[in-house]
Design a protein around this motif. Structure first.
Motif, PDB file in Angstrom:
ATOM      1  N   ARG A 103      13.680   8.965 -54.898  1.00  0.00           N
ATOM      2  CA  ARG A 103      12.377   8.831 -55.087  1.00  0.00           C
ATOM      3  C   ARG A 103      11.932   7.825 -54.214  1.00  0.00           C
ATOM      4  NH1 ARG A 103       9.110   5.405 -57.056  1.00  0.00           N
ATOM      5  NH2 ARG A 103      10.916   4.169 -58.205  1.00  0.00           N
ATOM      6  N   PHE A 104      10.828   7.563 -53.459  1.00  0.00           N
ATOM      7  CA  PHE A 104      10.373   6.444 -52.852  1.00  0.00           C
ATOM      8  C   PHE A 104       8.797   6.244 -53.174  1.00  0.00           C
ATOM      9  CE2 PHE A 104      14.100   7.728 -50.755  1.00  0.00           C
ATOM     10  CZ  PHE A 104      14.785   6.474 -50.620  1.00  0.00           C
ATOM     11  N   ASP A 105       8.465   5.093 -52.995  1.00  0.00           N
ATOM     12  CA  ASP A 105       6.803   4.763 -53.226  1.00  0.00           C
ATOM     13  C   ASP A 105       6.202   4.678 -51.768  1.00  0.00           C
ATOM     14  OD1 ASP A 105       6.793   4.034 -56.183  1.00  0.00           O
ATOM     15  OD2 ASP A 105       8.190   2.544 -55.469  1.00  0.00           O
ATOM     16  N   MET A 106       7.200   4.512 -50.716  1.00  0.00           N
ATOM     17  CA  MET A 106       6.581   4.294 -49.547  1.00  0.00           C
ATOM     18  C   MET A 106       7.767   4.563 -48.358  1.00  0.00           C
ATOM     19  SD  MET A 106       5.323   0.828 -47.455  1.00  0.00           S
ATOM     20  CE  MET A 106       3.693   0.764 -48.072  1.00  0.00           C
ATOM     21  N   ILE A 107       7.278   5.257 -47.483  1.00  0.00           N
ATOM     22  CA  ILE A 107       8.184   5.606 -46.130  1.00  0.00           C
ATOM     23  C   ILE A 107       7.601   4.643 -44.943  1.00  0.00           C
ATOM     24  CG2 ILE A 107       9.065   7.341 -44.322  1.00  0.00           C
ATOM     25  CD1 ILE A 107       8.821   9.350 -46.576  1.00  0.00           C
ATOM     26  N   VAL A 108       8.458   3.842 -44.338  1.00  0.00           N
ATOM     27  CA  VAL A 108       7.974   2.977 -43.047  1.00  0.00           C
ATOM     28  C   VAL A 108       8.844   3.457 -41.998  1.00  0.00           C
ATOM     29  CG1 VAL A 108       7.622   0.706 -42.233  1.00  0.00           C
ATOM     30  CG2 VAL A 108       7.583   1.175 -44.647  1.00  0.00           C
ATOM     31  N   LEU A 109       8.214   4.084 -40.951  1.00  0.00           N
ATOM     32  CA  LEU A 109       8.898   4.229 -39.707  1.00  0.00           C
ATOM     33  C   LEU A 109       8.831   2.980 -38.571  1.00  0.00           C
ATOM     34  CD1 LEU A 109       7.322   7.792 -39.282  1.00  0.00           C
ATOM     35  CD2 LEU A 109       9.531   7.244 -40.505  1.00  0.00           C
ATOM     36  N   PRO A 110       9.959   2.897 -38.250  1.00  0.00           N
ATOM     37  CA  PRO A 110      10.049   1.755 -37.303  1.00  0.00           C
ATOM     38  C   PRO A 110       9.847   2.394 -35.905  1.00  0.00           C
ATOM     39  CG  PRO A 110      11.891   1.312 -38.515  1.00  0.00           C
ATOM     40  CD  PRO A 110      11.354   2.729 -38.803  1.00  0.00           C
ATOM     41  N   GLY A 111       9.155   1.876 -34.807  1.00  0.00           N
ATOM     42  CA  GLY A 111       9.014   2.421 -33.355  1.00  0.00           C
ATOM     43  C   GLY A 111      10.391   2.358 -32.623  1.00  0.00           C
ATOM     44  N   GLY A 112       9.953   2.052 -31.429  1.00  0.00           N
ATOM     45  CA  GLY A 112      10.728   2.027 -30.301  1.00  0.00           C
ATOM     46  C   GLY A 112      10.982   3.207 -29.467  1.00  0.00           C
ATOM     47  N   LEU A 113      11.214   3.400 -28.546  1.00  0.00           N
ATOM     48  CA  LEU A 113      11.733   4.569 -27.823  1.00  0.00           C
ATOM     49  C   LEU A 113      13.114   4.466 -27.237  1.00  0.00           C
ATOM     50  CD1 LEU A 113       8.582   5.369 -25.768  1.00  0.00           C
ATOM     51  CD2 LEU A 113       9.421   6.622 -27.840  1.00  0.00           C
ATOM     52  N   PRO A 114      13.882   5.595 -27.348  1.00  0.00           N
ATOM     53  CA  PRO A 114      13.431   6.771 -27.805  1.00  0.00           C
ATOM     54  C   PRO A 114      13.609   7.026 -29.559  1.00  0.00           C
ATOM     55  CG  PRO A 114      15.950   6.989 -27.375  1.00  0.00           C
ATOM     56  CD  PRO A 114      15.406   5.473 -27.021  1.00  0.00           C
ATOM     57  N   GLY A 115      13.778   5.904 -30.044  1.00  0.00           N
ATOM     58  CA  GLY A 115      13.808   5.962 -31.799  1.00  0.00           C
ATOM     59  C   GLY A 115      12.710   6.798 -32.241  1.00  0.00           C
ATOM     60  N   ALA A 116      11.428   6.516 -31.731  1.00  0.00           N
ATOM     61  CA  ALA A 116      10.265   7.317 -32.342  1.00  0.00           C
ATOM     62  C   ALA A 116      10.267   8.877 -32.379  1.00  0.00           C
ATOM     63  CB  ALA A 116       8.965   6.792 -31.974  1.00  0.00           C
ATOM     64  N   ASP A 117      10.868   9.136 -31.008  1.00  0.00           N
ATOM     65  CA  ASP A 117      11.184  10.780 -30.703  1.00  0.00           C
ATOM     66  C   ASP A 117      11.926  11.168 -31.394  1.00  0.00           C
ATOM     67  OD1 ASP A 117       9.017  10.535 -28.591  1.00  0.00           O
ATOM     68  OD2 ASP A 117      10.310   9.834 -26.749  1.00  0.00           O
ATOM     69  N   HIS A 118      13.066  10.696 -31.730  1.00  0.00           N
ATOM     70  CA  HIS A 118      13.998  11.211 -32.660  1.00  0.00           C
ATOM     71  C   HIS A 118      13.549  11.444 -33.962  1.00  0.00           C
ATOM     72  CE1 HIS A 118      17.037  10.760 -29.384  1.00  0.00           C
ATOM     73  NE2 HIS A 118      17.195   9.348 -29.443  1.00  0.00           N
ATOM     74  N   LEU A 119      12.754  10.471 -34.679  1.00  0.00           N
ATOM     75  CA  LEU A 119      12.184  10.736 -35.515  1.00  0.00           C
ATOM     76  C   LEU A 119      11.212  11.782 -35.882  1.00  0.00           C
ATOM     77  CD1 LEU A 119      11.111   6.850 -36.556  1.00  0.00           C
ATOM     78  CD2 LEU A 119      13.132   8.406 -37.822  1.00  0.00           C
ATOM     79  N   ASN A 120      10.502  11.849 -34.490  1.00  0.00           N
ATOM     80  CA  ASN A 120       9.512  12.920 -34.504  1.00  0.00           C
ATOM     81  C   ASN A 120      10.062  14.477 -34.418  1.00  0.00           C
ATOM     82  OD1 ASN A 120       6.863  13.694 -34.487  1.00  0.00           O
ATOM     83  ND2 ASN A 120       6.490  13.711 -32.320  1.00  0.00           N
ATOM     84  N   ASN A 121      11.322  14.383 -33.926  1.00  0.00           N
ATOM     85  CA  ASN A 121      12.006  15.735 -33.600  1.00  0.00           C
ATOM     86  C   ASN A 121      13.118  16.150 -34.910  1.00  0.00           C
ATOM     87  OD1 ASN A 121      10.820  15.782 -31.223  1.00  0.00           O
ATOM     88  ND2 ASN A 121      12.500  14.926 -29.895  1.00  0.00           N
TER      89      ASN A 121
END
Length: 182
Positions: free
Chosen positions: A62-80
């Protein structure tokens, strides 16, 4: 105690990942970093980060929030990663907070969480998606309901202070900010 999940993908922006986890911890928030795989995370500038757990082990927590750091290619890996989309949608449906910085707001967009909202991100990232149902902003940090977005590494402190205020209140935000001697 508020709990926050920070998924860490290979190639994430280390300044954002470290700022988010550090400041939230200073605010007394329980932060769980989770790698998409079982390896240490090699961030975009070469810093190695060892996540607390794997994303698979965090899926049913259980989490109250999810926070996504950016950067590339990190954000692409999260998105995929369909697990990320599922977690975001599940938390949003439960009334939790979703947040993303830099290139990572595109993950929120792909998960359908920016439709009808105002959002910001790294210049050009959201614009390139041709989003017709998102009001794009040039502000450093944008809060629209329970969705919080920010522009990039230079806005990481301001972004995280907003997250702190949402999770544990203005008094705690002010205490953390005072300790930063800005």
């Amino acid at each position: 105690m508020a709990r926050v999940l920070v998924p860490l993908a290979q190639g994430c922006e280390e300044l954002e990942a470290v700022t988010i986890t550090d400041l939230l911890t200073r605010a007394g928030v329980e932060v769980v970093t989770a790698g998409l795989d079982a390896e240490p995370v090699l961030a975009s500038r070469g810093l190695k980060i060892i996540p607390d757990t794997s994303l698979d082990q965090a899926l049913d927590q259980r989490f109250d929030m999810i926070v996504l750091p950016g950067g590339l290619p990190g954000a692409d890996h999260l998105n995929n990663d369909p697990r990320i989309h599922s977690l975001l949608q599940r938390l949003a449906d439960a009334g939790g907070y979703t947040a993303a910085i830099c290139a990572a707001p595109k993950v929120l967009a792909s998960a359908g969480l920016l439709d009808g909202r105002e959002a910001t991100g790294y210049p050009g990232t959201l614009e390139a998606l041709g989003l017709t149902q998102v009001r794009l902003s040039g502000e450093a940090v944008v809060t629209d309901g329970r969705v919080i977005t920010s522009r990039g590494p230079g806005t990481a402190i301001d972004f995280t202070l907003v997250l702190i205020e949402r999770l544990v209140g203005k008094e705690t935000r002010d205490k953390v900010e005072a300790g930063l001697v800005r």
